[in-house]
Motif scaffolding. Structure first.
Motif, short mmCIF file in Angstrom:
data_model
loop_
_atom_site.label_atom_id
_atom_site.label_comp_id
_atom_site.label_asym_id
_atom_site.label_seq_id
_atom_site.Cartn_x
_atom_site.Cartn_y
_atom_site.Cartn_z
N MET A 16 -4.16 -19.83 -1.31
CA MET A 16 -3.16 -20.53 -1.13
C MET A 16 -1.89 -20.01 -1.98
O MET A 16 -1.85 -19.81 -3.12
N GLN A 17 -0.90 -19.95 -1.32
CA GLN A 17 0.23 -19.32 -1.72
C GLN A 17 1.49 -20.29 -1.58
O GLN A 17 1.82 -20.58 -0.38
N ILE A 18 2.28 -20.52 -2.61
CA ILE A 18 3.28 -21.54 -2.40
C ILE A 18 4.38 -20.64 -1.97
O ILE A 18 4.72 -19.65 -2.55
N GLN A 19 5.21 -21.29 -0.80
CA GLN A 19 6.24 -20.44 -0.03
C GLN A 19 7.52 -21.08 -0.51
O GLN A 19 8.64 -20.46 -0.21
N GLY A 20 7.52 -22.43 -0.88
CA GLY A 20 9.03 -23.08 -1.09
C GLY A 20 8.75 -24.67 -1.69
O GLY A 20 7.50 -25.14 -1.79
N ASP A 61 -1.54 -21.87 3.49
CA ASP A 61 -2.71 -22.23 3.94
C ASP A 61 -3.09 -23.71 3.56
O ASP A 61 -3.63 -23.88 2.54
N LEU A 62 -3.03 -24.66 4.50
CA LEU A 62 -2.86 -26.10 4.19
C LEU A 62 -4.36 -26.72 3.61
O LEU A 62 -4.36 -27.29 2.99
N GLU A 63 -5.07 -25.88 4.53
CA GLU A 63 -6.69 -26.52 4.24
C GLU A 63 -7.01 -25.89 2.85
O GLU A 63 -7.59 -26.80 2.02
N ALA A 64 -6.53 -24.72 2.35
CA ALA A 64 -7.08 -24.17 1.11
C ALA A 64 -6.09 -25.17 0.05
O ALA A 64 -6.70 -25.36 -1.08
N ALA A 65 -4.90 -25.66 0.36
CA ALA A 65 -3.99 -26.49 -0.73
C ALA A 65 -4.95 -27.68 -0.88
O ALA A 65 -5.03 -28.16 -1.80
N ARG A 66 -5.32 -28.14 0.21
CA ARG A 66 -6.08 -29.73 0.23
C ARG A 66 -7.26 -29.60 -0.56
O ARG A 66 -7.67 -30.27 -1.53
N THR A 67 -8.11 -28.48 -0.31
CA THR A 67 -9.36 -28.21 -1.20
C THR A 67 -9.05 -28.07 -2.59
O THR A 67 -9.75 -28.66 -3.69
N ALA A 68 -7.79 -27.33 -2.92
CA ALA A 68 -7.77 -27.26 -4.28
C ALA A 68 -6.96 -28.58 -5.13
O ALA A 68 -7.56 -28.83 -6.15
N VAL A 69 -6.39 -29.46 -4.39
CA VAL A 69 -6.03 -30.44 -4.84
C VAL A 69 -7.19 -31.47 -4.88
O VAL A 69 -7.24 -32.28 -6.01
N VAL A 70 -7.93 -31.56 -4.14
CA VAL A 70 -9.42 -32.48 -4.33
C VAL A 70 -10.19 -31.79 -5.49
O VAL A 70 -10.73 -32.47 -6.30
N VAL A 73 -0.29 -36.15 -1.74
CA VAL A 73 -1.26 -36.59 -2.73
C VAL A 73 -0.14 -37.05 -3.78
O VAL A 73 0.85 -37.02 -3.86
N LEU A 74 -0.85 -38.14 -4.57
CA LEU A 74 -0.13 -39.09 -5.61
C LEU A 74 -0.19 -38.09 -6.70
O LEU A 74 -1.31 -38.10 -7.34
N THR A 75 0.68 -37.84 -7.60
CA THR A 75 0.43 -37.06 -8.82
C THR A 75 0.47 -38.12 -9.84
O THR A 75 0.84 -39.29 -9.67
N PRO A 76 -0.05 -37.56 -11.11
CA PRO A 76 0.17 -38.57 -12.39
C PRO A 76 1.44 -39.12 -12.26
O PRO A 76 2.35 -38.34 -12.22
N ALA A 128 3.60 -36.00 -3.78
CA ALA A 128 3.82 -34.48 -3.43
C ALA A 128 2.99 -34.35 -2.15
O ALA A 128 1.95 -34.67 -1.80
N VAL A 129 4.04 -33.62 -0.95
CA VAL A 129 3.55 -33.43 0.40
C VAL A 129 3.24 -31.97 0.52
O VAL A 129 4.37 -31.24 0.36
N TYR A 130 2.16 -31.60 0.67
CA TYR A 130 2.01 -30.24 1.18
C TYR A 130 2.09 -29.85 2.48
O TYR A 130 1.77 -30.96 3.51
N TYR A 131 2.79 -28.90 2.93
CA TYR A 131 3.01 -28.60 4.30
C TYR A 131 2.82 -27.28 4.68
O TYR A 131 2.96 -26.38 3.87
N ALA A 132 2.65 -26.93 6.06
CA ALA A 132 3.00 -25.77 6.57
C ALA A 132 3.32 -25.82 8.04
O ALA A 132 2.98 -26.62 8.94
N PRO A 133 4.04 -24.97 8.42
CA PRO A 133 4.81 -25.06 9.78
C PRO A 133 3.81 -25.00 10.78
O PRO A 133 2.71 -24.25 10.46
#
Length: 114
Positions: A1-5, A68-77, A97-100, A105-110
């Motif tokens: 997963m790479q963050i783009q913005g 990669d939204l699915e990879a981001a969700r897997t990493a968060v979990v 996802v709720l952070t401490p 934080a809302v992860y998204y992909a177009p």
């Protein structure tokens, strides 16, 4: 997963009124407005979003654009955080996802091009 913005998101009850005020404060017109759902400003290399009826939270937070939204969700979990289900909106797919501290934080992909 790479963050783009990374975007700061402010929930608002009236997108049109909030966009008018922020336009005056920033000295710039919004770069995108979607009715009562959403507005965003791109100023000084940064983005500010106003979330109206399409918001995922009533608290200010951040949106994280990923390749990669699915990879981001897997990493968060994998961090032991609870990630919401991936939802499809008119412009993107996303999950929250709720952070401490309780900040969203809302992860998204177009959507992929058709």
């Amino acid at each position: 997963m790479q963050i783009q913005g990374l975007t700061t998101v402010l929930p608002v009850d009236d997108v049109q009124a909030a966009a008018k005020t922020w336009a005056a404060l920033l000295g710039a017109e919004p770069t995108f407005v979607d009715g009562d759902r959403w507005a965003q400003f791109d100023v000084a290399g940064r983005r500010l979003a106003l979330a109206g009826t399409d918001r995922m939270s009533d608290a200010a937070g951040v949106m994280i654009k990923v390749d990669d939204l699915e990879a981001a969700r897997t990493a968060v979990v994998g961090l032991g955080l609870t990630a919401g289900e991936i939802r499809t909106g008119p412009h993107e797919r996303r999950f929250q996802v709720l952070t401490p501290g309780g900040w969203p934080a809302v992860y998204y992909a177009p959507h992929p091009p058709s």
